[in-house]
Design a protein around this motif. Sequence first.
Motif, short mmCIF file in Angstrom:
data_model
loop_
_atom_site.label_atom_id
_atom_site.label_comp_id
_atom_site.label_asym_id
_atom_site.label_seq_id
_atom_site.Cartn_x
_atom_site.Cartn_y
_atom_site.Cartn_z
N THR A 123 2.23 6.69 -2.61
CA THR A 123 1.44 6.70 -3.83
C THR A 123 -0.02 7.16 -3.63
N VAL A 124 -0.43 7.73 -4.77
CA VAL A 124 -1.92 7.88 -5.01
C VAL A 124 -2.56 6.96 -5.89
N PRO A 125 -3.13 5.87 -5.38
CA PRO A 125 -3.64 4.88 -6.22
C PRO A 125 -4.61 5.29 -7.47
N ASP A 158 4.06 2.55 1.82
CA ASP A 158 3.98 2.92 3.49
C ASP A 158 2.74 3.73 3.67
N PHE A 159 2.35 4.78 2.94
CA PHE A 159 1.35 5.50 2.89
C PHE A 159 0.77 5.76 1.53
N ILE A 160 -0.60 6.06 1.60
CA ILE A 160 -1.31 6.32 0.31
C ILE A 160 -2.30 7.53 0.35
N THR A 161 -2.28 8.39 -0.48
CA THR A 161 -3.15 9.41 -0.63
C THR A 161 -4.57 8.95 -1.33
N SER A 223 -2.96 8.78 4.12
CA SER A 223 -2.90 10.35 4.05
C SER A 223 -4.17 10.71 3.23
N LEU A 224 -4.78 11.30 4.37
CA LEU A 224 -6.25 11.71 3.88
C LEU A 224 -6.22 13.10 2.86
#
Length: 433
Positions: A123-125, A158-161, A223-224
């Motif tokens: 996701t992208v919070p 699981d991973f965030i941008t 995920s930078l």
Amino acid sequence: MNYTTQMDAAKKGIITREMNIVARKEGMEAEKLRELIAEGKVVIPANKNHKSLNPEGIGEGLRTKINVNLGISKDCCSIEKELEKVRVAIEMKAEAIMDLSNYGKTENMRKRVIDMSTAMLGTVPMYDAIGFCDKELKDITVDEFFEVVEKHGQDGVDFITIHAGLNRETATAVKNNPRLTQIVSRGGSLLFAWMELNNRENPFYEYYDRLLDICEKYDITISLGDACRPGSLKDATDPAQIKELITLGELTKKAWERNVQVMIEGPGHMALNEIKANMLLEKKLCHGAPFYVLGPLVTDVAPGYDHITAAIGGTVAASSGADFLCYVTPAEHLRLPSLEDMKEGIIAFKIAAHAADIAKGIKGAVEWDNAMSKARADLDWETMFDLAIDGEKARRYRMESSPEDPETCTMCGKMCSMRTMKKILNNEDLNIK
């Protein structure tokens, strides 16, 4: 022995359940995989709260993975349609799904995806912040930004941008080096606007340790994000993009010190001849961290066909070192993708990923092609359909145009080279008339 994250376990010499699963999928020794995770060259995005996950690895020596973007918007807000996309994406064996919902309260959609998805979820919070906080962008506080991130972690993402590399220095580089398309990253543009409206530093950069606290707690992979990714060929490899990439490399090392797994996001739009150098730059400046690229799109003039322009760039990128491809659909730049758009995007990027894996010498890649070629030489149509990336379409095309000789197709008929060689080498009657 206890551990907090996959990277923490790897550094302590522990091979986790997730590592064993990924090692079996990749045909790699679990100990070798553990070493790569400890070094930060491979990540296994696996939030502790994502119970339905079938884990995958991303990084050096592994198959190139693909991600599928979906999610609701204000103009297209049918959750059920997006969940149908999730079901189909999983059936088509996409390894990752990003829920980019950016309208209203997104928690319901996100939780339903997490419950049903065996694929890793990103996701992208930042997209969720306005709906979550129910206020204008400029009025969102630092604490509220981190509350959104915490919520995504609790839900099982699981991973965030996170566009932590867009600090005040990078923002100045953007302003001092005018771009044709400015900042095209949606999350990056929102953060840039917040910083300008409030005359503040990027909270995810200024309070990066606070972000790491949350990621370590749930084992979220960061995920930078590349806020300054080029949105046109003209803007590729410019000062803002490179300045941000240098910052992302510094942030990567800080995350690794806290045993937080990291991926780096990359371009974007980029001329074909610049892609290889950009992959080298990322690997050098970001210490070998896995690279996650959108495309790159190799021309700006093909709306309606950008799944092709992006798949061309994605093949070059992955064969030159990128590890994870974010798919692009024919609807890119035009509208929210339909189910059929999504399918086309997935197929295009499965082709790109596999073509790159052949070039990289990934175990089992070329063997798949060799099996298909043998089936063609044998005129074994059923095996060809079974081996095809899209066997359903291959079977349909053949059935739509039936040949006189069932061994052949309607392109060549009995003049089929495969048929000719097979019969001659087997001392059979050729019978072309």
